[in-house]
Design an enzyme around this catalytic site. Structure first.
Site, PDB file in Angstrom:
ATOM      1  N   HIS A 164       6.626   5.784  -1.294  1.00  0.00           N
ATOM      2  CA  HIS A 164       7.215   4.546  -1.807  1.00  0.00           C
ATOM      3  C   HIS A 164       6.345   3.364  -1.416  1.00  0.00           C
ATOM      4  O   HIS A 164       5.576   3.433  -0.461  1.00  0.00           O
ATOM      5  CB  HIS A 164       8.629   4.370  -1.243  1.00  0.00           C
ATOM      6  N   HIS A 195       0.864  -1.182   0.000  1.00  0.00           N
ATOM      7  CA  HIS A 195       0.000   0.000   0.000  1.00  0.00           C
ATOM      8  C   HIS A 195       0.894   1.224   0.000  1.00  0.00           C
ATOM      9  O   HIS A 195       2.112   1.104   0.183  1.00  0.00           O
ATOM     10  CB  HIS A 195      -0.858  -0.036   1.272  1.00  0.00           C
TER      11      HIS A 195
HETATM   12  P1  ATP Z   1       5.926  -5.357   9.821  1.00  0.00           P
HETATM   13  O1  ATP Z   1       6.166  -4.236  10.798  1.00  0.00           O
HETATM   14  O2  ATP Z   1       5.391  -6.603  10.478  1.00  0.00           O
HETATM   15  O3  ATP Z   1       7.067  -5.620   8.918  1.00  0.00           O
HETATM   16  P2  ATP Z   1       4.407  -3.409   8.349  1.00  0.00           P
HETATM   17  O4  ATP Z   1       5.568  -2.499   8.520  1.00  0.00           O
HETATM   18  O5  ATP Z   1       3.775  -3.530   7.016  1.00  0.00           O
HETATM   19  O6  ATP Z   1       4.728  -4.879   8.857  1.00  0.00           O
HETATM   20  P3  ATP Z   1       3.291  -1.782  10.374  1.00  0.00           P
HETATM   21  O7  ATP Z   1       4.613  -1.765  11.097  1.00  0.00           O
HETATM   22  O8  ATP Z   1       2.043  -1.854  11.175  1.00  0.00           O
HETATM   23  O9  ATP Z   1       3.241  -2.977   9.343  1.00  0.00           O
HETATM   24  O10 ATP Z   1       3.264  -0.484   9.492  1.00  0.00           O
HETATM   25  C1  ATP Z   1       2.146  -0.099   8.746  1.00  0.00           C
HETATM   26  C2  ATP Z   1       2.601   0.894   7.698  1.00  0.00           C
HETATM   27  O11 ATP Z   1       3.168   2.050   8.325  1.00  0.00           O
HETATM   28  C3  ATP Z   1       3.696   0.363   6.769  1.00  0.00           C
HETATM   29  O12 ATP Z   1       3.522   0.977   5.505  1.00  0.00           O
HETATM   30  C4  ATP Z   1       4.975   0.856   7.385  1.00  0.00           C
HETATM   31  O13 ATP Z   1       5.995   1.016   6.426  1.00  0.00           O
HETATM   32  C5  ATP Z   1       4.543   2.191   7.964  1.00  0.00           C
HETATM   33  N1  ATP Z   1       5.320   2.489   9.165  1.00  0.00           N
HETATM   34  C6  ATP Z   1       5.512   1.692  10.232  1.00  0.00           C
HETATM   35  N2  ATP Z   1       6.248   2.283  11.174  1.00  0.00           N
HETATM   36  C7  ATP Z   1       6.547   3.508  10.700  1.00  0.00           C
HETATM   37  C8  ATP Z   1       7.280   4.620  11.216  1.00  0.00           C
HETATM   38  N3  ATP Z   1       7.863   4.605  12.407  1.00  0.00           N
HETATM   39  N4  ATP Z   1       7.388   5.709  10.429  1.00  0.00           N
HETATM   40  C9  ATP Z   1       6.808   5.764   9.236  1.00  0.00           C
HETATM   41  N5  ATP Z   1       6.093   4.760   8.696  1.00  0.00           N
HETATM   42  C10 ATP Z   1       5.966   3.639   9.413  1.00  0.00           C
END
Ligand code: ATP
Ligand code: MG
Length: 196
Positions: free
Chosen positions: A129, A42
């Site tokens: 991205h 996404h």
């Molecule tokens: P996983 O953490 O299990 O690898 P994920 O990153 O897809 O999975 P989440 O960590 O819940 O799931 O993140 C949801 C979305 O928010 C993703 O697009 C992730 O890249 C983004 N995201 C997560 N943490 C941050 C952060 N600290 N800053 C910016 N974007 C973030």
């Protein structure tokens, strides 16, 4: 505890298929990457982190106010890239071009509104991205990365519309994150007919 939340665009099926093709090919390389399930890819606009259940309605209200002013965005796939540096990559992604300045405005406007709810604005410039995967460890050989960045430096896909912003809840499970839609905002399509 709170609800782990983020605002993002779901991708149109056509662009998802193009991403699937790229991801599939990259998975044949021997990069030490944990690949994101293509269905889960996404475009994150704002990561909210843990949100109080009572705050969800306020977030929805703010988002509704902002989103109204933005017609649908046009984007295309541009190139594969990595954060933070190609010799020490942590994340591998596909970059976009198209209505990036408008997307950046959307993020800024949302951040401005959400600040009053206690969400601190991200100061780093917006780098939209699509995350393909995350590195589990260092590269075996620099050349692997160099070759891939070169091969996918110009994906040049068709233009697609992002026409719905979504507030997602993310449950981090051992098998990978599970995303659930909490709210959706269709973007106005009034000017789509005139789009080049
Ligand atoms: P996983 O953490 O299990 O690898 P994920 O990153 O897809 O999975 P989440 O960590 O819940 O799931 O993140 C949801 C979305 O928010 C993703 O697009 C992730 O890249 C983004 N995201 C997560 N943490 C941050 C952060 N600290 N800053 C910016 N974007 C973030
Ligand atoms: Mg994460």
């Amino acid at each position: 505890m709170g609800i782990r939340s983020f605002l993002a665009f779901e991708l149109p099926p056509e662009i998802r298929e193009q991403i699937r093709a790229v991801s599939k090919e990259l998975q044949k390389s021997n990069l030490p990457v944990r690949w994101v399930k293509v269905e889960n890819i996404h475009l994150t606009i704002i990561f909210l982190g843990s949100v109080d259940e009572d705050t969800v309605d306020d977030i929805k209200e703010k988002a509704t106010f902002v989103v109204k002013r933005f017609p649908a965005f046009k984007i295309r796939l541009n190139a594969v890239g990595v954060f933070p540096h190609w010799r020490r990559p942590r994340v591998i992604w596909i970059g976009l071009n198209g209505d990036i300045d408008r997307l950046s405005n959307l993020r800024d406007e949302l951040q401005k509104e959400l600040k009053s709810l206690g969400f601190m604005p991200e100061k780093r410039p917006f780098r939209p991205h699509l995350t393909l995967g995350r590195f589990k460890g260092p590269l075996d050989r620099d050349e692997d990365m160099k070759w891939i960045l070169d091969r996918y430096h110009d994906i040049n896909s068709d233009l697609y519309y992002l026409n719905e912003l979504i507030l997602y809840k993310s449950d981090l499970k051992p098998g990978g994150p599970v995303y659930t839609k909490m709210a959706t905002w269709p973007l106005s399509k009034e000017n789509l007919g005139a789009a080049p």
